[in-house]
Design a protein around this motif. Structure first.
Motif, mmCIF file in Angstrom:
data_model
loop_
_atom_site.group_PDB
_atom_site.id
_atom_site.type_symbol
_atom_site.label_atom_id
_atom_site.label_comp_id
_atom_site.label_asym_id
_atom_site.label_seq_id
_atom_site.Cartn_x
_atom_site.Cartn_y
_atom_site.Cartn_z
ATOM 1 N N SER A 20 0.859 -1.178 0.000
ATOM 2 C CA SER A 20 0.000 0.000 0.000
ATOM 3 C C SER A 20 0.900 1.235 0.000
ATOM 4 C CB SER A 20 -0.925 -0.010 1.223
ATOM 5 O OG SER A 20 -1.836 1.074 1.175
ATOM 6 N N THR B 230 1.231 5.139 1.848
ATOM 7 C CA THR B 230 0.754 6.036 2.898
ATOM 8 C C THR B 230 1.093 7.476 2.548
ATOM 9 O OG1 THR B 230 1.119 4.318 4.559
ATOM 10 C CG2 THR B 230 0.866 6.577 5.351
ATOM 11 N N GLN C 88 -3.605 5.722 1.116
ATOM 12 C CA GLN C 88 -4.365 5.867 2.345
ATOM 13 C C GLN C 88 -3.576 6.771 3.293
ATOM 14 O OE1 GLN C 88 -2.707 4.277 4.975
ATOM 15 N NE2 GLN C 88 -1.291 3.158 3.683
ATOM 16 N N SER D 239 -5.237 -1.718 9.132
ATOM 17 C CA SER D 239 -4.748 -0.839 8.062
ATOM 18 C C SER D 239 -3.353 -1.260 7.606
ATOM 19 C CB SER D 239 -4.710 0.610 8.551
ATOM 20 O OG SER D 239 -4.264 1.479 7.530
ATOM 21 N N PRO D 240 -3.167 -1.318 6.279
ATOM 22 C CA PRO D 240 -4.090 -0.879 5.223
ATOM 23 C C PRO D 240 -5.247 -1.850 5.006
ATOM 24 C CG PRO D 240 -2.093 -1.774 4.259
ATOM 25 C CD PRO D 240 -1.842 -1.717 5.731
ATOM 26 N N ASN E 101 -7.455 -0.769 -0.072
ATOM 27 C CA ASN E 101 -6.320 0.122 -0.348
ATOM 28 C C ASN E 101 -4.993 -0.621 -0.405
ATOM 29 O OD1 ASN E 101 -8.031 2.168 1.934
ATOM 30 N ND2 ASN E 101 -7.985 2.540 -0.267
#
Length: 331
Positions: free
Chosen positions: A81, A83, A113, A122-123, A127
């Motif tokens: 992912s 950030t 994200q 998360s993620p 995402n």
């Protein structure tokens, strides 16, 4: 699922490791545990080809991220992912100018994200891209950087220094959630915006000067005008006027005391740029300054006034000529 002890000889020494393995079909992954054997071995360039806001199509670049596994055991379940703690929508910047973009999966899901890593959540699946890195092998994951069309911004180089590439381990089977950070590193999307202008059609493409001929003589007092509206440029531009005297549509032999061509003058303005062309002395005239000092132009106007120059009586007939209006930041 069973727990067993693996003894392996690596680089001439003996090491012991504990690993949870799945006794299912060959090639199935396992939960990665620290110290993580996964590394980001390569990321292709994130430099996009020049962005043309007038092209009508998005600018895209496929980026390949390769993860490698140095462990002599089963593979690892991982997720990739991106950030951006500075918030969304993501923008590349040049000074005060900004250009929106996204990072997507091949299927079009956004991989950006703002939360970063949170164990168990998360993620989120929406995402990230999930992958399995095989033992002593590697896996390549493709992502897409997309810059939507139609963003009128100043020409120049843009980049985003606020993005981090995030690789996390995931649980297996029913617990397919982020477990720990495996790797994270800076990821810098960059793009250059071309220097270019778009000039729509004028309000009038034909200026008829029949009424400006009085008793066979051109009348300079009659002025015809045209206007270009919604002119757009990504950079400051000069205004260029070019053309030559009007000529007979049908060949006309010279006649003493008469002219068989008609000279004219054109005056044009484009913001701070102004140009004046007199066809009796030149075929081209450039403005001495550009329309703006810096930045892009949106919804600009170009006004052009044209009048005939006085002279001898002209030989009867139809005359025509072409006035060319040019704007280009690269001139």
């Amino acid at each position: 699922m069973t727990l067993r002890r693996l003894i392996s000889a690596v680089a001439g020494f003996i090491s012991a490791a504990l690993c949870l393995v799945v006794t299912a079909t060959p090639g199935q992954a396992a939960l990665c545990v620290a110290p993580f054997p996964i590394t980001v071995s390569s990321v292709t360039t994130t430099l996009l080809s020049p962005y043309d806001p007038f092209s009508g199509t998005d600018a895209t670049l496929g980026v390949t991220i390769t993860l490698s596994n140095s462990l002599i055991s089963l593979g690892c379940d991982v997720s990739i992912s991106f950030t951006r703690l500075a918030g969304l929508p993501a923008v590349m910047s040049q000074g005060a100018n900004s250009l929106q973009y996204t990072i997507e999966s091949p299927g079009g899901a956004t991989l950006l994200q703002t939360t970063g890593f949170v164990q168990g959540s998360s993620p989120a699946p929406a995402n990230r891209i999930d992958a399995v890195v095989p033992l002593l092998g590697s896996v390549s994951v493709n992502v897409i950087i997309r810059v939507p069309a139609g963003q009128l911004v100043a020409a120049g180089n843009y980049s985003d220094l606020q993005v981090t590439l995030l690789v996390v381990s995931r649980g297996v089977l029913l617990s397919n959630t982020p477990r720990a950070i495996i790797a994270q590193q800076a990821f810098v999307p960059s793009i250059s915006v071309v220097s270019k202008c778009v000039l729509p059609a004028p309000s009038s493409s034909t200026l008829d000067f029949t009424s400006a001929i009085s008793h066979g003589v051109p009348n300079p007092a009659i002025v015809k005008s045209t206007q270009f509206t919604n002119v757009q440029c990504t950079a400051p531009s000069i205004l260029r006027l070019s053309g030559s005297a009007m000529q007979p549509v049908l060949a006309t032999p010279p006649k003493t005391g008469f002219d068989n061509s008609i000279n004219w003058r054109a005056n044009g303005t484009f913001g701070n740029a102004s140009s004046s062309l007199n066809t009796s002395i030149a075929s081209q005239a450039d403005s001495g300054s550009k329309n703006v000092g810096s930045g892009a132009t949106s919804n600009g106007n170009i006004n052009v006034d044209v009048n005939l120059l006085s002279g001898n009586p002209i030989i009867s007939g139809n005359y025509s000529g072409v006035l060319k209006v040019t704007i280009d930041p690269n001139l």
